[in-house]
Design a protein around this motif. Sequence first.
Motif, PDB file in Angstrom:
ATOM      1  N   ALA A  68       0.818  -1.212   0.000  1.00  0.00           N
ATOM      2  CA  ALA A  68       0.000   0.000   0.000  1.00  0.00           C
ATOM      3  C   ALA A  68       0.851   1.261   0.000  1.00  0.00           C
ATOM      4  CB  ALA A  68      -0.935  -0.009   1.212  1.00  0.00           C
ATOM      5  N   GLU A  69       1.954   1.240   0.748  1.00  0.00           N
ATOM      6  CA  GLU A  69       2.847   2.404   0.822  1.00  0.00           C
ATOM      7  C   GLU A  69       4.159   2.158   0.088  1.00  0.00           C
ATOM      8  OE1 GLU A  69       1.625   5.104   2.080  1.00  0.00           O
ATOM      9  OE2 GLU A  69      -0.211   4.078   2.724  1.00  0.00           O
ATOM     10  N   GLU A  70       4.181   1.164  -0.779  1.00  0.00           N
ATOM     11  CA  GLU A  70       5.392   0.785  -1.504  1.00  0.00           C
ATOM     12  C   GLU A  70       5.155   0.883  -3.008  1.00  0.00           C
ATOM     13  OE1 GLU A  70       8.142   0.084  -0.007  1.00  0.00           O
ATOM     14  OE2 GLU A  70       7.455  -0.187   2.061  1.00  0.00           O
ATOM     15  N   GLU A  93      -2.333  -6.369  -9.285  1.00  0.00           N
ATOM     16  CA  GLU A  93      -2.327  -6.183 -10.729  1.00  0.00           C
ATOM     17  C   GLU A  93      -0.890  -5.939 -11.188  1.00  0.00           C
ATOM     18  OE1 GLU A  93      -6.659  -3.919 -11.214  1.00  0.00           O
ATOM     19  OE2 GLU A  93      -4.802  -2.748 -11.159  1.00  0.00           O
ATOM     20  N   VAL A  94      -0.590  -6.348 -12.413  1.00  0.00           N
ATOM     21  CA  VAL A  94       0.722  -6.106 -13.008  1.00  0.00           C
ATOM     22  C   VAL A  94       0.520  -5.534 -14.405  1.00  0.00           C
ATOM     23  CG1 VAL A  94       2.856  -7.143 -13.864  1.00  0.00           C
ATOM     24  CG2 VAL A  94       1.903  -7.891 -11.673  1.00  0.00           C
ATOM     25  N   THR A 105      -2.906  -4.733 -18.542  1.00  0.00           N
ATOM     26  CA  THR A 105      -2.925  -4.965 -17.106  1.00  0.00           C
ATOM     27  C   THR A 105      -3.443  -6.379 -16.851  1.00  0.00           C
ATOM     28  OG1 THR A 105      -3.298  -2.629 -16.614  1.00  0.00           O
ATOM     29  CG2 THR A 105      -3.817  -4.210 -14.878  1.00  0.00           C
ATOM     30  N   VAL A 106      -2.620  -7.194 -16.189  1.00  0.00           N
ATOM     31  CA  VAL A 106      -2.986  -8.568 -15.856  1.00  0.00           C
ATOM     32  C   VAL A 106      -3.533  -8.574 -14.433  1.00  0.00           C
ATOM     33  CG1 VAL A 106      -2.173 -10.947 -15.636  1.00  0.00           C
ATOM     34  CG2 VAL A 106      -1.202  -9.458 -17.404  1.00  0.00           C
ATOM     35  N   ARG A 128      -0.094   2.557 -10.997  1.00  0.00           N
ATOM     36  CA  ARG A 128      -0.205   3.663 -10.050  1.00  0.00           C
ATOM     37  C   ARG A 128      -1.550   4.349 -10.252  1.00  0.00           C
ATOM     38  NH1 ARG A 128       5.483   6.552 -11.441  1.00  0.00           N
ATOM     39  NH2 ARG A 128       6.238   4.696 -12.502  1.00  0.00           N
ATOM     40  N   PRO A 129      -2.445   4.390  -9.242  1.00  0.00           N
ATOM     41  CA  PRO A 129      -2.350   3.663  -7.963  1.00  0.00           C
ATOM     42  C   PRO A 129      -2.541   2.171  -8.148  1.00  0.00           C
ATOM     43  CG  PRO A 129      -4.514   4.637  -8.189  1.00  0.00           C
ATOM     44  CD  PRO A 129      -3.729   5.112  -9.391  1.00  0.00           C
ATOM     45  N   HIS A 130      -2.227   1.409  -7.094  1.00  0.00           N
ATOM     46  CA  HIS A 130      -2.352  -0.047  -7.202  1.00  0.00           C
ATOM     47  C   HIS A 130      -3.028  -0.613  -5.963  1.00  0.00           C
ATOM     48  CE1 HIS A 130       1.002  -0.223  -4.382  1.00  0.00           C
ATOM     49  NE2 HIS A 130       1.767   0.450  -5.220  1.00  0.00           N
TER      50      HIS A 130
END
Length: 321
Positions: A68-70, A93-94, A105-106, A128-130
Amino acid sequence: MSNLDRQATPTVCGGRGFVVAEPVRELLSPRHVRLGESTEVRRLLPNLGRRMVGAWAFVDHYGPDDIAEEPGMQVPPHPHMGLQTVSWLHDGEVLHRDSLGSLRTVRPRELGLMTSGRAISHSEESPRPHARYLHGAQLWVALPDAHRSVEPHFEHHADLPTVTAPGLTATVILGELDGARSPGTAYTPIVGADLSLTRDTETRLPLDPDFEYAVLSMSGEAEVDGVPVLPGSMLYLGCGRTELPLRAASDVGLMLLGGEPFEEEIVMWWNFVGRSHEEIEAARLDWMEGPRFGEVKGYDGARLPAPALPPVALKPRGRVR
């Protein structure tokens, strides 16, 4: 996904040298590898004494990580040849970009399948965001000699077939399982399946006795053929099985990997699969100095430099057991 090991050494894989021709229960412990700033992966293949399972030549398991913060996954543009990459997520997601211009997006339980063939480059990153959590597996499939120079291409399949039984749902990622076939392009007899079992399920999964198999534990408490398999570990099962007993002490996520033993001997180094040290050396030079692998456009950052290549490749050893 890239192999980011800066001390990568050539590894001889394939052939019949390490294939076990009968059912076994060989528990493989992972090697922990840093992947970027905030992701650590557990590498199950290649493993000491166990190089491949069918055509599956590389297996990383990662997460679940709280990002979340990374920045999450941040893998700069890097090359591949002679293999397919299989991206499989349980959480997160990647974002995939490649030198063909693919941008996709996978998401969880969707297949991202990239066939490198003669040459491709790509990047992978958390959007971003994720999402807060990232959990999945990255796998490579070695291409046989007849197809290892095919034109590179990328496939995304959001709808995959399933095999069901009481307490079990098996999603067929690649190849075929119990009559259900994945739409992903496969070049060898192979199977990859995501197994979801509910708590207290006991079942038996049908297998092909000509395949060798392994099971990767993604989450939960499972017994595979009576062996406890903890998340992030893999149980190699050998050949000669017609079914596989499974038991879930909790809700469980597993991956079944299998295929006909890969007959050809290959040389795997960094992100390349070839047939000789000289071929690997030429590919490294092409990545560093030539246009062969193309350009990944849109990634915010520099591409990944190749590590130094040791001067002598390893020699194959071993016999069928």
